[in-house]
Write a protein that holds these residues in place. Structure first.
Motif: not given
Length: 516
Positions: A473-480
């Motif tokens: 899988c390919s994963i992208g992350i954004s942070v609050y």
């Protein structure tokens, strides 16, 4: 991946007819009908048993009463016959040439005659004084020679004219039964022996001529009627209610011929009366019995107990059946309530979860994000929005079919669920796209650790229908709150970061970075 579903076609079936017809429908819709029918059936059986017991009790009481009255008749006849026989036996002593009145008197006194026959008040012997044979309307005197027992009352009879004391006996002497009556007896005698009868046995010495003096005699006895009746009717079951007539002819049954009557006798009760008629020497005794109130009361008590028992039994059966019906209704209502809650839960679940994987759907993702933001704001924590895309899912669908693709998606979802924490959220937002909300985070290092664990788990191959499937899988992350403060913004930026991971060769993760 195919999400098409086949529509169910209604099946035409031939209606089957119930053997019970409309009754079964009524009972199934209203089970209390069965309860009431059982109650009515129990009452009907109780009524039937009560009627049978009532008739049986009445018949048994009547049989018992009949046996008792016949027994009373037998006792009275036997008693009077014993008196007659005794007087006749004593008369045989008088006919003996060696007869001495004093010896006879001593014999009577020494025997237990009066203990055995307490009805006897006294016995006597009177020699008839007459020089000529007795003819019609001829008067003779009967001088009393002997009397026992000797009391002031009985000894005063010595020398008296017995035939004058007893009202007009037949001139031709024979076995006779005569009542004593107050108007025909002296005051001193009537007060003592008012309820008595006299039994007279004529005696005659056969070896003498009829004209000789003192060759004829009369053996007599006074017997107490009340004591005789009381002895003959003695029983432990009930009080006897009767009236006794003494008549010379059955055509002369009148009130003035009553010689004894119990205090509880009810002359108006004709329905429950029984009459006995039997001869006593040259007369008749007639006894009217009234059915004892004790027997009627016993029958009534038994019938009442049967009815009460049957009614209680019917009520118990009714209560048990009603309890069963109420319990079944309660079970049905509870089941319906549970089914309703289950349906509501299922509807809520279906509305908030993905049908294939069981993960949250896009709608629920927003609610979960709001809860995570609230906690992060209060506790100064970070939230990571992780956008995950399955690598090579299209190739699996094209080469092996959508069944294998669906199996891969479900396997992928299971692995995601197993590696996130309880406070985290996994949701499927597209065919091969998933979004994770990782909350309660302190820093980016903690995010990296969780994502690396997911990548390692997803890389493990698995076997489906004998085919080994490998994927990544390919994963992208954004942070609050660094990369945004709304779910849409954070998801969009995590999606952009995911595409950067695919460009770098897939099976990797990338944090969102602002350009410029």
């Amino acid at each position: 991946m195919n999400d098409t579903s086949q529509q169910e076609q209604p099946v035409q079936t031939k209606a089957t007819r119930s053997p019970f017809g409309p009754m079964q429908v009524i009972f199934s819709k209203n089970p209390m009908t069965v309860v009431w029918l059982l109650f009515i059936l129990c009452l009907s059986l109780t009524l039937r048993i009560w009627i049978l017991a009532k008739n049986t009790a009445e018949e048994n009481a009547q049989v018992l009463f009949s046996l008792y009255t016949e027994q009373v008749e037998g006792r009275l006849q036997e008693r009077i016959k014993s008196y007659e026989q005794f007087l006749q036996n004593q008369g045989m002593l008088w006919e003996s040439p060696a007869f001495l009145a004093q010896n006879w008197q001593n014999y009577i006194t020494k025997t237990d005659l009066f203990s055995e026959f307490p009805d006897i008040e006294f016995l006597g012997l009177a020699e008839i004084e007459s020089n000529i044979p007795l003819k019609q309307n001829e008067h003779s005197t009967a001088r009393i020679q002997l009397i026992a027992p000797q009391t002031p009352y009985t000894t005063s009879l010595m020398g008296q004219d017995l035939l004058q004391l007893i009202h007009k006996p037949p001139t031709v002497l024979s076995n006779a039964f005569i009542r004593t009556e107050k108007r025909n007896t002296p005051e001193w005698l009537s007060n003592t022996f008012e309820r008595s009868f006299v039994l007279m046995i004529p005696l005659e010495k056969s070896n003498t001529k009829m004209s000789d003096t003192a060759r004829r005699a009369l053996a007599f006895g006074f017997f107490n009627i009340e004591h005789l009746i009381t002895t003959a009717t003695r029983n432990n079951l009930f009080r006897t209610s009767l009236r006794l007539y003494d008549v010379s002819s059955l055509e002369k049954i009148t009130a003035d011929r009553i010689i004894y009557q119990t205090a509880q006798f009810d002359a108006s009760d004709k329905k429950n009366s029984r009459r006995l008629i039997f001869p006593v020497l040259d007369r008749f005794w007639i006894i009217d019995f009234i059915f004892p109130s004790e027997l009627a009361a016993q029958s009534k008590i038994v019938n009442t107990l049967i009815w009460i028992s049957g009614l209680l039994f019917s009520l118990i059966i009714f209560g048990i059946n009603k309890s069963i019906v109420d319990y079944n209704r309660f079970i049905l209502l509870r089941k319906a309530h549970e089914d309703l809650k289950a349906n509501e839960s299922k509807l809520k679940y279906d509305a908030s979860h993905d049908a294939l994987t069981g993960l949250y759907n896009r709608q629920s993702l927003s609610e979960r994000f709001s809860e995570a933001v609230r906690y992060a704001s209060e506790n100064h924590r970070e939230i990571a929005i992780v956008f995950v895309d399955i690598d090579n899912l299209k190739q699996v669908n094209d080469q092996l079919g959508h069944n294998y693709g669906d199996a891969l998606i479900k396997y992928f979802a299971k692995k995601l669920s197993s590696k996130i924490r309880t406070m985290d959220t996994a949701a499927r937002v597209g065919g091969d796209e998933f979004v994770l909300i990782l909350s309660h985070l302190k820093n980016s290092a903690e995010i990296t650790t969780l994502v690396q664990r997911i990548l390692h788990t997803i890389g493990t191959p698995f076997v489906f229908n004998g085919v080994e499937l490998k994927t990544s899988c390919s994963i992208g992350i954004s942070v609050y709150p660094h990369d945004g403060d709304t779910l849409d913004m954070l998801t969009k930026r995590a999606d952009e970061a995911m595409y950067q991971s695919k460009k770098m060769g897939k099976n990797s993760f990338t944090f969102y970075q602002k350009i410029g």
